[in-house]
Scaffold this motif. Sequence first.
Motif, PDB file in Angstrom:
ATOM      1  N   ASP A   1       0.816  -1.215   0.000  1.00  0.00           N
ATOM      2  CA  ASP A   1       0.000   0.000   0.000  1.00  0.00           C
ATOM      3  C   ASP A   1       0.852   1.268   0.000  1.00  0.00           C
ATOM      4  O   ASP A   1       0.332   2.364   0.251  1.00  0.00           O
ATOM      5  CB  ASP A   1      -0.925   0.014   1.227  1.00  0.00           C
ATOM      6  N   SER A   2       2.140   1.139  -0.272  1.00  0.00           N
ATOM      7  CA  SER A   2       3.003   2.319  -0.291  1.00  0.00           C
ATOM      8  C   SER A   2       2.631   3.224  -1.467  1.00  0.00           C
ATOM      9  O   SER A   2       2.112   2.759  -2.492  1.00  0.00           O
ATOM     10  CB  SER A   2       4.472   1.904  -0.399  1.00  0.00           C
ATOM     11  N   ARG A   3       2.912   4.505  -1.333  1.00  0.00           N
ATOM     12  CA  ARG A   3       2.469   5.486  -2.322  1.00  0.00           C
ATOM     13  C   ARG A   3       3.045   5.219  -3.706  1.00  0.00           C
ATOM     14  O   ARG A   3       2.361   5.329  -4.714  1.00  0.00           O
ATOM     15  CB  ARG A   3       2.844   6.900  -1.858  1.00  0.00           C
ATOM     16  N   LEU A   4       4.299   4.847  -3.764  1.00  0.00           N
ATOM     17  CA  LEU A   4       4.960   4.613  -5.048  1.00  0.00           C
ATOM     18  C   LEU A   4       5.171   3.126  -5.327  1.00  0.00           C
ATOM     19  O   LEU A   4       5.924   2.760  -6.222  1.00  0.00           O
ATOM     20  CB  LEU A   4       6.305   5.349  -5.082  1.00  0.00           C
ATOM     21  N   LEU A   5       4.519   2.272  -4.540  1.00  0.00           N
ATOM     22  CA  LEU A   5       4.599   0.806  -4.726  1.00  0.00           C
ATOM     23  C   LEU A   5       6.040   0.319  -4.672  1.00  0.00           C
ATOM     24  O   LEU A   5       6.484  -0.484  -5.499  1.00  0.00           O
ATOM     25  CB  LEU A   5       3.937   0.398  -6.044  1.00  0.00           C
ATOM     26  N   GLU A   6       6.749   0.804  -3.641  1.00  0.00           N
ATOM     27  CA  GLU A   6       8.146   0.358  -3.482  1.00  0.00           C
ATOM     28  C   GLU A   6       8.235  -1.142  -3.226  1.00  0.00           C
ATOM     29  O   GLU A   6       9.208  -1.785  -3.645  1.00  0.00           O
ATOM     30  CB  GLU A   6       8.816   1.123  -2.337  1.00  0.00           C
ATOM     31  N   GLY A   7       7.241  -1.690  -2.527  1.00  0.00           N
ATOM     32  CA  GLY A   7       7.253  -3.125  -2.252  1.00  0.00           C
ATOM     33  C   GLY A   7       7.151  -3.945  -3.528  1.00  0.00           C
ATOM     34  O   GLY A   7       7.812  -4.983  -3.673  1.00  0.00           O
ATOM     35  N   VAL A   8       6.308  -3.509  -4.463  1.00  0.00           N
ATOM     36  CA  VAL A   8       6.225  -4.176  -5.759  1.00  0.00           C
ATOM     37  C   VAL A   8       7.562  -4.082  -6.470  1.00  0.00           C
ATOM     38  O   VAL A   8       8.042  -5.049  -7.077  1.00  0.00           O
ATOM     39  CB  VAL A   8       5.110  -3.559  -6.629  1.00  0.00           C
ATOM     40  N   GLY A   9       8.197  -2.909  -6.378  1.00  0.00           N
ATOM     41  CA  GLY A   9       9.514  -2.736  -6.978  1.00  0.00           C
ATOM     42  C   GLY A   9      10.540  -3.685  -6.392  1.00  0.00           C
ATOM     43  O   GLY A   9      11.398  -4.227  -7.118  1.00  0.00           O
ATOM     44  N   ASP A  10      10.440  -3.930  -5.082  1.00  0.00           N
ATOM     45  CA  ASP A  10      11.366  -4.889  -4.445  1.00  0.00           C
ATOM     46  C   ASP A  10      11.169  -6.293  -5.013  1.00  0.00           C
ATOM     47  O   ASP A  10      12.143  -7.006  -5.277  1.00  0.00           O
ATOM     48  CB  ASP A  10      11.127  -4.917  -2.928  1.00  0.00           C
ATOM     49  N   VAL A  11       9.902  -6.706  -5.199  1.00  0.00           N
ATOM     50  CA  VAL A  11       9.630  -8.034  -5.750  1.00  0.00           C
ATOM     51  C   VAL A  11      10.169  -8.136  -7.170  1.00  0.00           C
ATOM     52  O   VAL A  11      10.821  -9.126  -7.540  1.00  0.00           O
ATOM     53  CB  VAL A  11       8.112  -8.326  -5.733  1.00  0.00           C
ATOM     54  N   VAL A  12       9.915  -7.108  -7.978  1.00  0.00           N
ATOM     55  CA  VAL A  12      10.383  -7.106  -9.366  1.00  0.00           C
ATOM     56  C   VAL A  12      11.909  -7.181  -9.408  1.00  0.00           C
ATOM     57  O   VAL A  12      12.487  -7.924 -10.221  1.00  0.00           O
ATOM     58  CB  VAL A  12       9.871  -5.850 -10.097  1.00  0.00           C
ATOM     59  N   ARG A  13      12.572  -6.452  -8.534  1.00  0.00           N
ATOM     60  CA  ARG A  13      14.042  -6.480  -8.494  1.00  0.00           C
ATOM     61  C   ARG A  13      14.558  -7.856  -8.077  1.00  0.00           C
ATOM     62  O   ARG A  13      15.496  -8.389  -8.663  1.00  0.00           O
ATOM     63  CB  ARG A  13      14.566  -5.412  -7.543  1.00  0.00           C
TER      64      ARG A  13
END
Length: 507
Positions: free
Chosen positions: A376-388
């Motif tokens: 639920d982060s504003r810039l979807l940093e968690g999704v970015g972590d998964v993608v990385r």
Amino acid sequence: MGKTLTWITIGVGSAALLYGGSKLLRYVVREWSREALMQEYRKAMVSSIDQLKELQIDFIKQLEDGLTREVETDGRHMLMLPTYITRLPDGCEAGDVYAIDLGGTNFRVMRVALGKGQPVHPDMREVPIPRAVYKGTGTALFDFLATTLAAFIAQHSGPPAEGAPPPVVGFCFSFPTAQSALDRGTLVDWTKEFECSGVKGEDVVRLLSDALVRAGRPCRVAALLNDTVGVLTAHRYHDPAACVGVIIGTGTNACYVEDAGRMTKWTPAGGALPKGTQTVVNIEWGAFWSDRLPRHPGVDDAVDARTPHAGRYMFEKLLSGMFLGEVARGMLLRLAANAELFGDPGRDPNAARVVVTLVAPGVWQSSHVTRCVEDDSRLLEGVGDVVREVLGIGADLAPYSSRRLVKEVCEIVALRSAQLTAMALSALLTHTGWAAAAAAGAPAPTTIAFDGGVYEHFGAYRATLADWLRRLVGPEAFSHIKLVLAADGSCLGAAVVAAAAARGGQA
């Protein structure tokens, strides 16, 4: 000179305009391609309330058909199997009991001391099963289970004492099984990647009992049940309102409390049961099939084709944790290859490498779906972590616009699973008459007990499932339904039923 500069300026401006126009055109085409694919996914995989109610009709029809006759074991019909439980747990079961739980690539052993009205404090151990074992022979599998259980019993009880009664064991075996008694049942078919030879058509209680003899620790395997029956009976030990047990983990299944008289295909060995006797029916709902199921052919057919049971157990492949990640991977692969989700694979070697990565089965797990949906982060940093972590790329190839689509893909996969689970539960409540009683203003409190990693560890999934069940049964009726997590219930339920059987508690 002035004219020359003018023409040069015009030429440079035209080239820049042409380049900018080309770039704009590529951007428009890319965005259109992305949205077209996402619309395709939404239309094929997300159901309206009316579509779910139509599907519910098919589910009830197949469910009721399975109560009256032996249906074909083709992985496309719910088997509606009798469990031979004729006395539901009531909290009075007692004794020192062991249980073994086999339902996936890990199995569990448990010891529990049951006492009337006393809290339950089980001792449990989880053991991974080597791939060579669950892909090998049945003898190797049951020897592995038996030696592990024998060692566990020895830790608690020491070596076998001469003249002492054998330990009582409940066996939770979570594969389609045709039972002929509470302590006897033959494997109908392997699921969940198990392919052990020499087990289909054999009595799994006998196979376990023989293996325990070979391991030097003979036991009385007093009850055979699957994980959903275990979850229901374990929770029923504490809560008499529990009427449905559901597993949503590596695989999925459900069972429910039924009037034994409605299961006309089952004739108990002791003759007709007293009127009003309740039993538990093992649905094997992973095999449900209907043309109305919300499937995307390009994605779901590809996932199905790579399984050992292609064309079968289609409902399970839309719901369970084993397949949530695979479905998301297939959706992301099409977006990456055809809509430049992570850059143009025809121009950028890194984007091409991402496509190659996504081609590999298993690279995107159900845990990644959970993390993306719950970011639920504003810039979807968690999704970015998964993608990385999974694809090895950073924000240059996975900007916010791409991360937003990754999250939506995972949301669609999770939503479909939750909607279908809610539909099946609403169908059960309708079949048993509970929904009609609720509509008449006389609903009885009812509890639905869940186990499995998807339900336990995916909070957004639990909330979505509850929301859609509320929509299907209505807010007032839903207020009388309790959804509870019965973690590790399958093993405890096996122990509870075995304890009842050991003291003659079943018909």
